[in-house]
Design an enzyme around this catalytic site. Structure first.
Site, short mmCIF file in Angstrom:
data_model
loop_
_atom_site.label_atom_id
_atom_site.label_comp_id
_atom_site.label_asym_id
_atom_site.label_seq_id
_atom_site.Cartn_x
_atom_site.Cartn_y
_atom_site.Cartn_z
N GLY A 169 0.69 -1.26 -0.21
CA GLY A 169 0.51 -0.02 0.15
C GLY A 169 1.10 1.29 -0.23
O GLY A 169 1.80 1.22 0.22
N GLU A 229 -0.96 2.41 -10.51
CA GLU A 229 -0.54 1.28 -10.36
C GLU A 229 -0.45 0.90 -11.82
O GLU A 229 1.05 0.23 -12.49
CB GLU A 229 -0.72 0.38 -9.57
CG GLU A 229 -0.34 0.76 -8.09
CD GLU A 229 -1.44 -0.21 -7.09
OE1 GLU A 229 -1.20 -0.39 -5.49
OE2 GLU A 229 -1.70 -1.29 -7.40
N ASP A 261 -15.16 44.53 17.91
CA ASP A 261 -15.25 43.44 17.08
C ASP A 261 -15.82 43.25 15.96
O ASP A 261 -15.39 42.12 15.18
CB ASP A 261 -16.52 42.06 18.00
CG ASP A 261 -17.50 43.00 17.28
OD1 ASP A 261 -18.28 44.21 17.69
OD2 ASP A 261 -18.64 42.50 17.10
N ASP A 299 -16.18 49.83 21.71
CA ASP A 299 -16.93 50.23 20.51
C ASP A 299 -18.46 48.95 21.72
O ASP A 299 -18.15 48.79 23.32
CB ASP A 299 -16.80 48.51 19.72
CG ASP A 299 -17.56 47.78 18.54
OD1 ASP A 299 -18.95 48.81 18.31
OD2 ASP A 299 -18.50 46.88 18.84
N TYR A 321 -15.04 0.05 14.58
CA TYR A 321 -14.63 0.49 12.98
C TYR A 321 -15.57 -0.19 12.70
O TYR A 321 -15.80 0.50 11.38
CB TYR A 321 -13.55 -0.99 13.16
CG TYR A 321 -12.51 -1.11 11.74
CD1 TYR A 321 -12.01 -0.49 11.41
CD2 TYR A 321 -13.01 -2.17 11.37
CE1 TYR A 321 -11.62 -0.42 10.19
CE2 TYR A 321 -13.14 -1.90 9.99
CZ TYR A 321 -12.00 -1.81 9.49
OH TYR A 321 -11.11 -1.97 8.24
N LYS A 331 -17.11 0.86 -5.24
CA LYS A 331 -16.15 0.67 -6.67
C LYS A 331 -16.80 0.16 -7.72
O LYS A 331 -16.53 -0.05 -9.04
CB LYS A 331 -15.36 -1.03 -6.23
CG LYS A 331 -14.45 -0.60 -5.10
CD LYS A 331 -13.80 0.64 -5.27
CE LYS A 331 -12.17 0.80 -4.38
NZ LYS A 331 -11.58 1.52 -3.82
N ASP A 367 -22.43 47.22 20.19
CA ASP A 367 -22.73 45.59 19.92
C ASP A 367 -21.44 44.67 19.60
O ASP A 367 -20.93 45.04 19.23
CB ASP A 367 -23.33 45.63 18.82
CG ASP A 367 -24.69 46.39 19.23
OD1 ASP A 367 -25.56 45.77 19.01
OD2 ASP A 367 -24.50 47.79 18.72
N LEU A 372 -6.08 4.02 -6.53
CA LEU A 372 -4.66 3.86 -6.74
C LEU A 372 -4.10 2.71 -7.53
O LEU A 372 -2.73 2.38 -8.15
CB LEU A 372 -3.19 3.55 -5.14
CG LEU A 372 -3.47 4.64 -3.91
CD1 LEU A 372 -3.17 3.36 -2.96
CD2 LEU A 372 -2.95 4.85 -4.42
N VAL A 373 -4.68 1.64 -7.81
CA VAL A 373 -4.49 0.88 -9.37
C VAL A 373 -5.36 1.45 -10.17
O VAL A 373 -3.83 1.55 -10.95
CB VAL A 373 -6.48 0.06 -9.40
CG1 VAL A 373 -6.06 -0.99 -10.26
CG2 VAL A 373 -5.92 -0.60 -7.37
C1 GDG Z 1 -8.53 3.67 0.40
C2 GDG Z 1 -9.54 4.74 -0.91
C3 GDG Z 1 -7.89 5.75 -2.11
C4 GDG Z 1 -6.02 -4.92 -4.15
N1 GDG Z 1 -6.15 -5.48 -3.96
C5 GDG Z 1 -4.68 -6.93 -4.13
C6 GDG Z 1 -3.72 -5.77 -3.81
N2 GDG Z 1 -4.31 -4.34 -3.45
C7 GDG Z 1 -3.94 -3.14 -3.58
C8 GDG Z 1 -3.70 -2.84 -4.64
C9 GDG Z 1 -3.53 -0.49 -4.22
C10 GDG Z 1 -5.01 -0.84 -3.12
O1 GDG Z 1 -4.84 -2.33 -2.98
C11 GDG Z 1 -6.07 -0.24 -3.56
O2 GDG Z 1 -6.20 1.18 -3.38
P1 GDG Z 1 -7.71 2.27 -3.65
O3 GDG Z 1 -7.38 3.31 -3.73
O4 GDG Z 1 -7.76 1.53 -5.03
O5 GDG Z 1 -8.74 1.61 -2.90
P2 GDG Z 1 -8.68 1.87 -1.47
O6 GDG Z 1 -8.43 0.46 -0.38
O7 GDG Z 1 -10.32 1.54 -1.57
O8 GDG Z 1 -8.75 2.90 0.23
C12 GDG Z 1 -8.99 5.10 -1.73
C13 GDG Z 1 -6.72 5.39 -1.05
O9 GDG Z 1 -7.49 4.65 0.59
C14 GDG Z 1 -5.60 5.93 -0.62
O10 GDG Z 1 -5.81 7.14 -0.18
O11 GDG Z 1 -7.07 5.86 -3.14
O12 GDG Z 1 -9.85 5.75 -3.21
O13 GDG Z 1 -10.47 4.43 -0.84
O14 GDG Z 1 -2.78 -0.05 -3.98
O15 GDG Z 1 -2.39 -2.96 -5.60
N3 GDG Z 1 -2.59 -5.45 -3.81
C15 GDG Z 1 -2.37 -7.29 -3.99
N4 GDG Z 1 -3.19 -7.76 -4.37
C16 GDG Z 1 -5.18 -7.75 -4.59
O16 GDG Z 1 -4.94 -8.91 -4.04
N5 GDG Z 1 -1.07 -7.47 -3.33
#
Ligand code: GDG
Length: 746
Positions: A29, A379, A681, A500, A86, A277, A502, A375-376
Site C-alpha cells: 500500500g 499502478e 469586534d 465599541d 470500526y 467500486k 454591539d 491507486l490501482v
Molecule cells: C482508500 C480509498 C484511496 C488490491 N487488491 C490487491 C492488492 N490491492 C492493492 C492495490 C492498491 C490498494 O490495494 C487499493 O487501493 P485503492 O486506492 O484502489 O483503494 P482503497 O483500498 O479503497 O483505499 C482510495 C486510498 O485509500 C489511498 O488514499 O486511493 O480511494 O478508498 O494499492 O494494489 N494488492 C495485492 N493483491 C490484491 O489482491 N497484492
C-alpha cells in the site's frame, strides 16, 4: 533540548509478523511506502490499533528491523469496543456517508460511543509520547475526534489530518446525527489535506453551513487559530513499482498469463468487492459492449479480481450475489465454446501476480461510483511499457481523474459511456495509446508517494503564514500578557478608553433593540467613565446610545463617528460635511427591495447611514443576497461620498465621514500624550486599530483577522477585563492568576 518528533497515526499498523518466521513484514500500500520514504533525521512513531496483544509486543520489539528510527506503538483495544468502533461507526456510517451511499448508513448510538472511546484511548496513547512542538499526522476518518482531544491537552502540538476518502457535499454530510461534534473537532487541526479540490470545497461549505465558520480557499480563521486546508493527491511508490514491473520475474509471469488467458483484448478490473467500486456497473457496461458491437464477441474478455472484504455483512453478501449473477448471465448470453467473456476471481492475488496482470491486460477498467483517489489506476499506468501500452478507462467519480487526464473517462452510471470507451480503446491506434501513456507517466513522475508525504509534512510544520494578523490572546487564561497590557496602559498620565458597543459590551442579539446593558454592567461603565476619559463609539443612532449611557460621564459617538456628544452637553456635534441626499434615497430603495426578498431581514435607517440586517434569515440564501446587494451598491455608488460594507450579517451604507478611524485620528491629535485602550469586534473597528498602531492597546473581540494587537474571545471577557481596569475591582474573578493581577495592579 530534544528535537520535535513525528507521530503517524492510522487505524491499523501497516506491519505484521510472519507467523512462520516470526519476522516483521511491511504491509503493501501507498501509505507505508510514502511515510517510510520520507527523509527523517529524528526517530518517528507510528501508532495504530492491533487486536492481538502478543503480536503487538512483537511489533514493538522488532520495529527497528524495518527502520532503525521507527518506533511502533500498537494500541490494543478490547474486541467488542473495536468492532463497534470500526464495523459499527467507521464502516456503517462514515464510509457509506462519505461515498454518497446513504442507504448503507446505519447509525447506532452505541457505535458512536465506541468511536468516541476509541479516539479517547488513542489520544491517551499519543499524549504519552507527544511533547509540545511535535507533529501528529492523523490518517483517515477513523480519528475525526482526535484533533480536539489532542489540542485541548496540548495546544502546542502540530496536528495534521489527511482524509483518504472523498469529503461529501454539505447536503450529504449534514445527515450525520453527530455532525457538529465531528466538525468542531476537525477545525482544531492545523492542516487538513484532501486528495482533490472538490473535497476541500465541500469541507469549506460544510463548516460554513453547520458551524458558521468562514474560510478562504486554503485556510479558515477561527478565533486566534488558523486551520490550513490543502490538496495533496496521494500516489504510489512509482520507482519501486516501475522497477518491479520490468523485472525478469514479472516478465516471465506475464508471459505465462499471456498463454493461459487467451484473449485478443483483455480488460482488467481489480477492486475490493465494495459497493463504492461499482463492479456491477462495470459488468453492465461490459455486457452493453458485447450487445452493441457484436464483432467484439469472442475477441474481448473481462477479468475481474474481486477482493473479499467484510464478507459476513449482509449488504456485502447481497452485492456478491448480484455480481456473481451478472457474471453468470453475461457468460450465459455471450459465451461460446472456447470463449468465456467474463473471468471472475473472488480472492486477493499476490503482488507479483497483480503486477503481471497489469502487464498482461490491454485495458484497465475502473468504474468507482465514488473513490477518494484509486491507486490501482496509477499502478496500472506505471506498469505499462511503451512498446505494448495499455489503456486506462477511468471513472470520472474517482479522485484520480483530476490527475490522470490522459485516461479515457467514463460515467459508470451510463452503460453506453462504458461500452463506447471500451470500443474506443479496442480500436485505438498504438501511437495514440503511447501518447496517452506518456502523459500519464509524466504527471505521475511529479507525484510520488514520498513527495506527497513530504509536501504535507512541510506545510503542516511550517509556521503560520506571517501575513495573517491575529492579535495576542489575552483571555483570562493568559495572565502574563494581560498583566503586561494593563501596565502599559497605567503608565500614561492621560488614559483613554474607547469602547465599541454591539458584540463588545453586549452580545449580538436577533433584534438590535434587545441588545441592552444589564444594570450591573451599566454600573461598571459608569464607574469607568468616572475614572477614565471614556468614549462609547458605535454604529448605533443617537437616541439609542443616549438611552443606554445618559447617566454616565462617557462621550458618546454615534453612527461610526458622524455625531458625538460629551457628557453634560445638550447638543450633538455633527462631523458630516458631505451631502447624503445624493445617495441615501437610492440605497434605501435597494435595501427595501432586499428586505422584501429575504425573509426576516429588515432595515435600520439612521441619519447618515442605513443598514440592512439579516441575522435571523435563512443563512445561505441571505448571504448570497447580501453579496449581491453589496456588489450592486459598490458598483452603483462608486462615485458617491458613501462607504458600503458587508459586515457581520449586515450590509451597511454610510457617509464617508462615518469612520471610526477618522474619529480616533482627531482624538490622538487633540491628546498627543494619551494612552489608549480600544476594544471592538467588527470590521468598522479595524479602522480604529489601524490608527492606534503599536503605541496604544487595541483589542479585537472574537474570531477573524485583525489589525489589533490583542484578542479576547467574547464580550464577557471584555467585561472581565474592564472590571480589572477599575481601581477597585468588585467582580468575582474566578481565575486565581487573574485575581492576582487585579490585586497587584493597584
Ligand atoms: C482508500 C480509498 C484511496 C488490491 N487488491 C490487491 C492488492 N490491492 C492493492 C492495490 C492498491 C490498494 O490495494 C487499493 O487501493 P485503492 O486506492 O484502489 O483503494 P482503497 O483500498 O479503497 O483505499 C482510495 C486510498 O485509500 C489511498 O488514499 O486511493 O480511494 O478508498 O494499492 O494494489 N494488492 C495485492 N493483491 C490484491 O489482491 N497484492
Amino acid at each position: 533540548m530534544t528535537k520535535a518528533k513525528r507521530i503517524f497515526v492510522s487505524n491499523r499498523l501497516p506491519f505484521n509478523i510472519n507467523s512462520k518466521t516470526g519476522a516483521i513484514q511491511r504491509g503493501s500500500g501507498g501509505l507505508v511506502s510514502a511515510l517510510l520514504g520520507v527523509h527523517l533525521d529524528e526517530p518517528f512513531f507510528w501508532m495504530g490499533f492491533e487486536p492481538d496483544k502478543k503480536i503487538a509486543e512483537q511489533l514493538i520489539a522488532k520495529a527497528g528491523d524495518v527502520n532503525k528510527k521507527l518506533h511502533l506503538r500498537p494500541v490494543v483495544l478490547e474486541k467488542d469496543l473495536y468492532n463497534n468502533f470500526y464495523d459499527g461507526f467507521c464502516n456503517d456510517v462514515l464510509w457509506p456517508l462519505f461515498h454518497y451511499e446513504g442507504s448503507h448508513v446505519y447509525f447506532r448510538r452505541k457505535d458512536w460511543q465506541a468511536y468516541t472511546e476509541a479516539n479517547r484511548i488513542m489520544a491517551e496513547k499519543i499524549l504519552e509520547v507527544a511533547n509540545p512542538g511535535d507533529t501528529v499526522w492523523l490518517h483517515d476518518f477513523h480519528f475525526m475526534l482526535l484533533p480536539a482531544i489532542l489540542k485541548d491537552a496540548n495546544p502546542q502540538l502540530k496536528v495534521g489530518f489527511f482524509l483518504h476518502t472523498p469529503f461529501p457535499s454539505a447536503e450529504i454530510f449534514r445527515q450525520l446525527p453527530v455532525r457538529e461534534e465531528i466538525l468542531k473537532s476537525m477545525i482544531r487541526c492545523d492542516l487538513i489535506g484532501f486528495h482533490e479540490h472538490s473535497y476541500l470545497r465541500h469541507f469549506s461549505v460544510t463548516i460554513k453551513a453547520l458551524l458558521g465558520v468562514d474560510s478562504g480557499v486554503f485556510k479558515a480563521e477561527i478565533g486566534s487559530h488558523t486551520l490550513k486546508l490543502g490538496v495533496y493527491p496521494i500516489s504510489i511508490d512509482i520507482d519501486d513499482m516501475r522497477e518491479k514491473a520490468r523485472s525478469p520475474k514479472i516478465a516471465e509471469l506475464t508471459e505465462r498469463f499471456r498463454k493461459k488467458i487467451k484473449s485478443n483484448f483483455l480488460i482488467l478490473g481489480v477492486d475490493r468487492l465494495d459497493y463504492t467500486k461499482g463492479i456491477e456497473l462495470k459488468l453492465r457496461g461490459f455486457s452493453r459492449l458485447l450487445e452493441k458491437y457484436p464483432d467484439l464477441r469472442g475477441k474481448v474478455n473481462l477479468l475481474q479480481v474481486a477482493i473479499p472484504t467484510r464478507i459476513n455483512v449482509p449488504s456485502y453478501m447481497k452485492l456478491r450475489q448480484e455480481v456473481e449473477q451478472l457474471v453468470g448471465s453475461i457468460n450465459g448470453e455471450y459465451g461460446q465454446p472456447g470463449y468465456v467473456p467474463v473471468q471472475y476471481m473472488f480472492r486477493s492475488v499476490s503482488e507479483n501476480d497483480l503486477l503481471a496482470l497489469y502487464r498482461r491486460a490491454e485495458c484497465m477498467l475502473i468504474t468507482s461510483k465514488r473513490d477518494g483517489m484509486n491507486l490501482v489506476a496509477m499502478e496500472y499506468a506505471v506498469c505499462q511499457s511503451h512498446e505494448t501500452p495499455g489503456l486506462l478507462a477511468l471513472s470520472e467519480f474517482a479522485g484520480a481523474a483530476s490527475l490522470l487526464a490522459q485516461s479515457l473517462f467514463i460515467n459508470p452510471w451510463d452503460e453506453d459511456s462504458i461500452a463506447n470507451a471500451l470500443y474506443r480503446a479496442f480500436t485505438m491506434p498504438v501511437e495514440e495509446k503511447q501518447h496517452r501513456l506518456q502523459g500519464l507517466n509524466n504527471i505521475l513522475s511529479k507525484y510520488s508517494a514520498t513527495q506527497w508525504a513530504e509536501s504535507f509534512l512541510t506545510d503542516l510544520e511550517r509556521g503560520s503564514p506571517s501575513t495573517v494578523r491575529r492579535g495576542v490572546d489575552i483571555s483570562p487564561d493568559h495572565p502574563e500578557t494581560l498583566r503586561e497590557m494593563i501596565e502599559k496602559f497605567r503608565s500614561a498620565s492621560r488614559k483613554i478608553l474607547i469602547l465599541d458597543y454591539d458584540g463588545t459590551l453586549v452580545a449580538i442579539q436577533d433584534q438590535p433593540l434587545s441588545a441592552v446593558l444589564s444594570d450591573e454592567n451599566k454600573k461598571l461603565i459608569k464607574e469607568l467613565g468616572r475614572e477614565y476619559q471614556t468614549y462609547i463609539i458605535s454604529g448605533r443612532p443617537r437616541d439609542f446610545l443616549e438611552s443606554q449611557f445618559s447617566d454616565t460621564e462617557c462621550t458618546l459617538v454615534t453612527e461610526h463617528g458622524a455625531y458625538s456628544k460629551k457628557a453634560g452637553d445638550s447638543e450633538w456635534q455633527s462631523h458630516l460635511t458631505s451631502d447624503i441626499r445624493s445617495w441615501f434615497p437610492e440605497v434605501k430603495r435597494a435595501m427595501e427591495e432586499y428586505s422584501k426578498r429575504v425573509p426576516l431581514s429588515f432595515l435600520e435607517v439612521k441619519s447618515a447611514s442605513i443598514v440592512w440586517h439579516y441575522r435571523q434569515s435563512p443563512p445561505a440564501f441571505a448571504e448570497y443576497q447580501a453579496k449581491k446587494l453589496d456588489d450592486e451598491l459598490q458598483v452603483g455608488l462608486a462615485n458617491q461620498p458613501v462607504t458600503v460594507t458587508l459586515g457581520h450579517q449586515i450590509v451597511e451604507a454610510r457617509a464617508v465621514e462615518c469612520n471610526k478611524g477618522n474619529f480616533v485620528r482627531s482624538l490622538l491629535k487633540e491628546f498627543p500624550d494619551c494612552s489608549v485602550i480600544c476594544i471592538g469586534d467588527d470590521v468598522t473597528d479595524e479602522d480604529m486599530f489601524k490608527q492606534l498602531g503599536s503605541k496604544h492597546v487595541s483589542i479585537k473581540v472574537g474570531p477573524g483577522q485583525t489589525n489589533a494587537q490583542y484578542r479576547v474571545k467574547d464580550h464577557s471577557e471584555v467585561l472581565t477585563l474592564l472590571e480589572l481596569l477599575k481601581s477597585q475591582p468588585t467582580l468575582e474573578v474566578r481565575n486565581p492568576d487573574v485575581r492576582q493581577i487585579a490585586a497587584e495592579s493597584f
